[in-house]
Every structure is written in structure tokens, then in C-alpha cells.
Design a protein around this motif. Structure first.
Motif, PDB file in Angstrom:
ATOM      1  N   GLN A 126       0.825  -1.207   0.000  1.00 30.03           N
ATOM      2  CA  GLN A 126       0.000   0.000   0.000  1.00 30.03           C
ATOM      3  C   GLN A 126       0.858   1.256   0.000  1.00 30.03           C
ATOM      4  O   GLN A 126       0.486   2.282  -0.583  1.00 30.03           O
ATOM      5  N   GLY A 158      -6.985  -4.548   8.153  1.00 30.32           N
ATOM      6  CA  GLY A 158      -6.663  -3.206   7.689  1.00 30.32           C
ATOM      7  C   GLY A 158      -5.379  -2.676   8.300  1.00 30.32           C
ATOM      8  O   GLY A 158      -5.256  -2.596   9.523  1.00 30.32           O
ATOM      9  N   SER A 166      -2.710   0.510   8.633  1.00 31.62           N
ATOM     10  CA  SER A 166      -2.656   1.964   8.538  1.00 31.62           C
ATOM     11  C   SER A 166      -1.202   2.417   8.627  1.00 31.62           C
ATOM     12  O   SER A 166      -0.381   1.760   9.272  1.00 31.62           O
ATOM     13  N   MET A 201     -10.168   8.122   6.543  1.00 36.68           N
ATOM     14  CA  MET A 201     -10.443   6.685   6.528  1.00 36.68           C
ATOM     15  C   MET A 201      -9.783   5.996   7.713  1.00 36.68           C
ATOM     16  O   MET A 201      -8.720   6.404   8.171  1.00 36.68           O
ATOM     17  N   GLU A 217     -13.090   0.828   8.014  1.00 37.59           N
ATOM     18  CA  GLU A 217     -13.804   1.182   6.778  1.00 37.59           C
ATOM     19  C   GLU A 217     -13.111   0.640   5.534  1.00 37.59           C
ATOM     20  O   GLU A 217     -13.752   0.471   4.493  1.00 37.59           O
ATOM     21  N   SER A 218     -11.825   0.356   5.637  1.00 39.11           N
ATOM     22  CA  SER A 218     -11.092  -0.142   4.470  1.00 39.11           C
ATOM     23  C   SER A 218     -11.316  -1.637   4.237  1.00 39.11           C
ATOM     24  O   SER A 218     -11.057  -2.140   3.145  1.00 39.11           O
ATOM     25  N   GLU A 264     -12.405  -3.509   0.901  1.00 41.43           N
ATOM     26  CA  GLU A 264     -12.248  -2.580  -0.216  1.00 41.43           C
ATOM     27  C   GLU A 264     -10.926  -2.842  -0.938  1.00 41.43           C
ATOM     28  O   GLU A 264      -9.957  -3.320  -0.342  1.00 41.43           O
ATOM     29  N   PHE A 297      -6.407   4.006   0.523  1.00 40.51           N
ATOM     30  CA  PHE A 297      -7.064   5.269   0.884  1.00 40.51           C
ATOM     31  C   PHE A 297      -6.056   6.241   1.496  1.00 40.51           C
ATOM     32  O   PHE A 297      -5.259   5.859   2.368  1.00 40.51           O
ATOM     33  N   SER A 316      -5.327   0.585   4.077  1.00 41.12           N
ATOM     34  CA  SER A 316      -5.752  -0.387   3.075  1.00 41.12           C
ATOM     35  C   SER A 316      -6.048  -1.723   3.744  1.00 41.12           C
ATOM     36  O   SER A 316      -5.533  -2.026   4.818  1.00 41.12           O
ATOM     37  N   ASP A 317      -6.883  -2.517   3.083  1.00 39.86           N
ATOM     38  CA  ASP A 317      -7.174  -3.874   3.533  1.00 39.86           C
ATOM     39  C   ASP A 317      -5.963  -4.742   3.222  1.00 39.86           C
ATOM     40  O   ASP A 317      -5.675  -5.032   2.063  1.00 39.86           O
TER      41      ASP A 317
END
Length: 344
Positions: A134, A241, A243, A281, A285-286, A289, A293, A313-314
Motif C-alpha cells: 500500500q 486493515g 494503517s 479513513m 472502513e477499508s 475494499e 485510501f 488499506s485492507d
């Protein structure tokens, strides 16, 4: 023409995700085979609206298989990927076993798709580390615009990055907190429930962990060997997810506003950046998806030509399964599998 695809490690988190994504994206496969160890033979896994049963990796002949998505860990990959590749099947490996091999391309399609042609040396293509994948998706368009010189990244990585055992440990420990029962620790070096662990993978001689080292060498291999990068990788009590808090320094001037417009137009990226409560984000929420983000874009006034941003990101998708499927799609789109078959 349809292709025959094998998924090794089909009962694991990433293997199941690979099967789901192949179906979601309508991958042109005439046949998809689920493979695992002998103890998992007969285990049923989902492939779209179908259910398929796992077969034993040890007993499978790859001679008529076009693509193998390998997600069974480094030791299995080291033992099997060269054998599979020697049969003419292209292995897309999710482990770290071949990422630093100069004869194996390390690929994120949005970043360095042209390097995929190098797969013919060993018929193996490596998937990068989930945290690196990511990051480089976000860095690539910025590097093209203003030439990155240095990156400082702190990661907040979910327990699914440690497999099903990591997810189970967070779940079980969280239950233990609320039930006031004895807490067991098996997967992680310290308690993960309601805690943070500033260690992912083993420590190296210089004090960095291997996860942090992976981010450095993989970014250099895929993006630019001249980029200086330092990372601090932290495991957090989140199921899915990853981050990242990212600070980037450039050789040439680039404002946060300019970076936002560049990233907005880049493949694989979605911008969610409102300067208000909730205008960003989160890993929750990721989950599920495909995108990387970007939020919290701002100028870094402590350095010349610097910006900072938040990247989510996932990790089971873009960090692993989705990226592997995208690599397979890239092989087909560029006609590389057809060329390999004619050469054979």
C-alpha cells in the motif's frame, strides 16, 4: 481462452481471499483448483457461488496449470515454487521467500508492471510485504512528480497480517478481558488485546525488525534504490486493515494540495480527506475494499519540500490476495502466458 489456476494455501485467510477475488473479478479461468496440505484434503472452500474441495499440494501435477497463487508461507514456497515453475506454471508467491531474489520480479501492478516480464528466469513472481504494497502505491505517483529522497513511515498493522492465529488470539484475549478469565498468549510476544506491540517479525542486529527491513529493501527494489526510508512497524488490536503515518521529503517542491490532485488521478488510490471530525479513513472502513485510501494530507513545515499523510488499506486484499490476482491479470493482458506456452 480460459486458464487453469491453482491456489496453494486455500484454507488460510489469504488463500480464501484469493479465491473470492478471482470470482469477484471474473478472472478468465476455466478451472480453479484449491490446494493445501494433506491434512486439509476434502476441506470445502468457497469460490464465488460454488464450493470446491481442497486437494493435496504434494500429490498435484502442475504441468497443465497456467498460474499458481502461492500463499502457504515461506518454507512451503521455498520447497515448492521452484519445482512448480520448472513445470512451466507461473508462481505468484505471497511469501517473503523470493522478494529479494534478483531473478524474481517483485511486483505491484500500479507501480512497476513493466518489470513483470522478468518472470521467465524462474517462472516466479513475488508479491511484496502487505505494508509495503500500500505504501508504494501511494509513493509512486509522488515520486514521478517530484522525486522522493526520504520517507519516514510508522505502521499500525492489523492482526490478520499474522494469519488466522493472530486473529484468534485477539478475539480470545478480548473475551478474556471481559470475562475476567485467564488470558493466553501464543502468537504474539506480548498481549495484543487493548494493547500495542512495537515488534513485527524478529529483531535484526541494528535494532530494526525484519518487517521494517522488508519495507526498506522492497521499496528500493520496486520504486528507486536511491530512496532513503526508515520504518517503525507496530501491531495493533485491529482485525483487518493496515494503517500508516507517512512523512515524505522530495528533491523538488511539491505542496500537499498538488500531491492531493496527483494522488486523486493515480490508479488504485482513493482520497478521503476532509479537515473535519471523521473526515478520514480508518482500517475498519477499508476492510473489504480494493483501494489504498489517503487522508490527512498536509504540508510538513519542518523540512524543505515535505508532506505528511495517512494511508489505509485492507491488508488481506491489496496487501496480499488482490495484488496477486492483479499480477495474474497483468500477465494475461500483456500476452506473457501465451508467449510462454508457445515457447514451451
Amino acid at each position: 481462452m480460459g486458464y487453469k489456476v491453482a491456489v496453494v494455501g486455500a484454507t488460510g485467510n489469504v488463500g480464501r481471499e484469493m479465491l473470492g477475488i478471482l470470482a469477484e473479478r471474473g478472472f478468465p479461468a476455466d478451472e480453479v483448483v484449491a490446494l493445501a496440505s494433506r491434512r486439509s484434503v476434502g476441506t470445502e472452500v468457497s469460490f464465488g457461488d460454488k464450493v470446491i474441495k481442497c486437494r493435496a499440494l504434494e500429490d498435484y501435477d502442475f504441468a497443465d496449470t497456467d498460474i499458481c497463487l502461492m500463499s502457504a508461507g515461506g518454507e512451503v514456497s521455498k520447497a515448492w515454487s521452484p519445482k512448480i515453475g520448472a513445470q512451466g506454471c507461473v508462481v505468484i508467491d505471497n511469501s517473503s521467500a523470493f522478494r529479494t531474489d534478483p531473478d524474481v520480479p517483485l511486483i505491484v501492478p500500479e507501480v512497476n508492471a513493466d518489470a513483470i516480464a522478468g518472470f521467465t528466469k524462474k517462472h516466479i513472481i513475488a508479491n511484496p510485504n502487505c505494508s509495503t504494497a500500500q505504501l508504494v502505491v501511494a509513493l509512486k505517483p509522488l515520486h514521478d512528480a517530484a522525486k522522493i529522497t526520504r520517507v519516514v513511515v510508522s505502521t499500525y498493522q492489523s492482526v490478520s497480517g499474522a494469519g488466522k492465529e493472530g486473529m484468534d488470539e485477539l478475539y480470545d484475549q478480548t473475551k478474556s478481558v471481559y470475562s475476567l478469565s485467564q488470558m493466553e498468549r501464543k502468537k504474539f510476544p506480548k498481549r495484543i488485546a487493548f494493547n500495542l506491540i512495537p515488534q513485527i517479525d524478529v529483531f535484526m542486529e541494528d535494532g530494526f525488525t525484519k518487517e521494517e527491513w522488508k519495507m526498506v529493501v522492497e521499496t528500493k527494489k520496486m520504486l528507486d534504490p536511491k530512496i532513503k526510508l526508515t520504518a517503525t512497524c507496530v501491531r495493533v488490536p485491529v482485525f483487518i486493515g493496515h494503517s500508516e503515518a507517512v512523512n515524505v521529503e522530495f528533491e523538488n517542491p511539491l505542496s500537499a494540495d498538488e500531491a492531493r490532485e496527483i494522488l486523486r488521478a493515480a490508479p488504485g488510490i482513493l482520497i478521503d480527506d476532509k479537515r473535519e471530525p471523521g473526515g478520514y479513513m480508518t482500517p475498519h472502513e477499508s476492510a473489504g475494499e480494493d483501494a489504498v485510501f489517503i487522508s490527512r494530507l498536509r504540508d510538513d513545515s519542518t523540512v524543505d519540500n515535505g508532506i505528511a499523510f495517512w494511508c489505509v488499506s485492507d491488508n488481506l486484499r491489496k496487501g496480499a490476495a488482490l495484488n496477486a490476482v492483479q499480477i495474474a491479470e497483468c500477465l494475461i493482458e500483456r500476452g506473457l502466458l501465451a508467449e510462454k506456452k508457445r515457447a514451451a
